[in-house]
Design a protein around this motif. Structure first.
Motif, mmCIF file in Angstrom:
data_model
loop_
_atom_site.group_PDB
_atom_site.id
_atom_site.type_symbol
_atom_site.label_atom_id
_atom_site.label_comp_id
_atom_site.label_asym_id
_atom_site.label_seq_id
_atom_site.Cartn_x
_atom_site.Cartn_y
_atom_site.Cartn_z
ATOM 1 N N ASP A 1 0.835 -1.214 0.000
ATOM 2 C CA ASP A 1 0.000 0.000 0.000
ATOM 3 C C ASP A 1 0.863 1.255 0.000
ATOM 4 N N ALA A 2 1.548 1.540 1.116
ATOM 5 C CA ALA A 2 2.434 2.702 1.194
ATOM 6 C C ALA A 2 3.184 2.646 2.512
ATOM 7 N N ASP B 1 3.886 5.064 4.422
ATOM 8 C CA ASP B 1 3.296 5.955 5.420
ATOM 9 C C ASP B 1 1.845 5.620 5.717
ATOM 10 N N ARG B 2 1.402 4.433 5.275
ATOM 11 C CA ARG B 2 0.049 3.990 5.623
ATOM 12 C C ARG B 2 0.189 2.746 6.502
ATOM 13 N N GLU B 3 -0.351 1.592 6.082
ATOM 14 C CA GLU B 3 -0.133 0.366 6.847
ATOM 15 C C GLU B 3 1.297 -0.127 6.686
ATOM 16 N N TYR C 1 -3.892 4.786 11.077
ATOM 17 C CA TYR C 1 -3.545 4.855 9.655
ATOM 18 C C TYR C 1 -4.730 5.182 8.756
ATOM 19 N N ASP C 2 -5.946 5.346 9.324
ATOM 20 C CA ASP C 2 -7.108 5.578 8.474
ATOM 21 C C ASP C 2 -8.229 6.213 9.276
ATOM 22 N N ARG D 1 -10.040 6.616 -0.744
ATOM 23 C CA ARG D 1 -9.232 5.847 0.210
ATOM 24 C C ARG D 1 -8.204 5.052 -0.589
ATOM 25 N N GLN D 2 -7.026 4.839 -0.019
ATOM 26 C CA GLN D 2 -5.960 4.160 -0.754
ATOM 27 C C GLN D 2 -5.488 2.907 -0.020
ATOM 28 N N GLY D 3 -6.429 2.163 0.584
ATOM 29 C CA GLY D 3 -6.081 0.922 1.253
ATOM 30 C C GLY D 3 -6.023 -0.245 0.291
#
Length: 226
Positions: free
Chosen positions: A28-29, A31-33, A94-95, A165-167
């Motif tokens: 994903d990224a 800086d996310r999960e 993260y969300d 959303r970018q999950g």
């Protein structure tokens, strides 16, 4: 070869693999999960695929469905359906919110947890999602085919997918749409056996190369499909 060309090639390869019903590894990224999931088109899942997800990924095996399918099936967000205090004021680092919906089993399964049982539930969810996309599988049909609670957790995709959303839920569904697949995908996080933490992108990429699978970065999918 430029990094731009590499990114385009990775997305094209991911689309082609998904169109063939093959799994794709998606990061994903950072800086996310910061996790890599193995992602399959739901209708293509068989017991061998479930074994791969159990043994080579190790995370939670979920089926992400498009928002319009969840609406057609009248599926809530799980947090909205729970009245227990533990579900109140949930916060994610993260969300904004969890995508979890109901956990289900196909009604023809036994316990629901075996590879055969989960493969049946998952593949039939994929088939049902494709039918629902055409207006042929409504909430009543869903309730006649699946029961809850069960062993396959459903995830609701954001209404506008990557714009919202970018999950992994949205990345997988966007890839499915680009590949002409049903609006339902399996996602399962890759966990490292030694550390117990998320498998690093480098380790996941090496796994993909060993297994002849496609690895793609979330930012590449966002650039091409967002």
């Amino acid at each position: 070869m430029s990094s731009t060309t590499d990114a385009v090639d990775a997305v094209v390869a991911a689309e082609a693999a998904f169109a063939r019903g093959e799994p794709v590894l998606i990061h994903d990224a950072a800086d996310r999960e910061g996790e890599v999931d193995i992602v399959y088109p739901a209708a293509a899942v068989d017991p061998e695929a479930v074994r791969r997800l159990r043994n080579d990924a190790g995370g939670l095996i979920c089926v992400a469905i498009a928002d319009e399918i969840a609406e057609a099936w009248e599926l809530p967000f799980l947090a909205d359906a729970l009245s227990h205090p533990a579900a109140e004021a949930a916060h994610l680092d993260y969300d904004d919110r969890s995508s979890f919906s109901l956990p289900v089993n196909h009604r023809e399964t036994f316990t629901g947890i075996t590879d055969d049982d989960r493969a049946l539930t998952i593949s039939e969810l994929g088939i049902a999602a494709e039918a629902a996309e055409n207006g042929d599988f409504d909430a009543d049909a869903f309730a006649e085919t699946f029961r809850s609670p069960g062993h396959v957790t459903l995830l609701r995709g954001a209404p506008d997918l990557l714009a919202d959303r970018q999950g992994h839920t949205e990345l997988g569904l966007a890839l499915a749409a680009a590949a002409g697949r049903e609006p339902a995908v399996v996602v399962c996080e890759m966990v490292d056996d030694e550390t117990g933490g998320a498998r690093t992108p480098a380790e996941a990429r090496a796994y993909a190369e060993r297994e002849g699978l496609t690895y793609v970065e979330g930012r590449e999918l966002l650039t091409r499909l967002g």
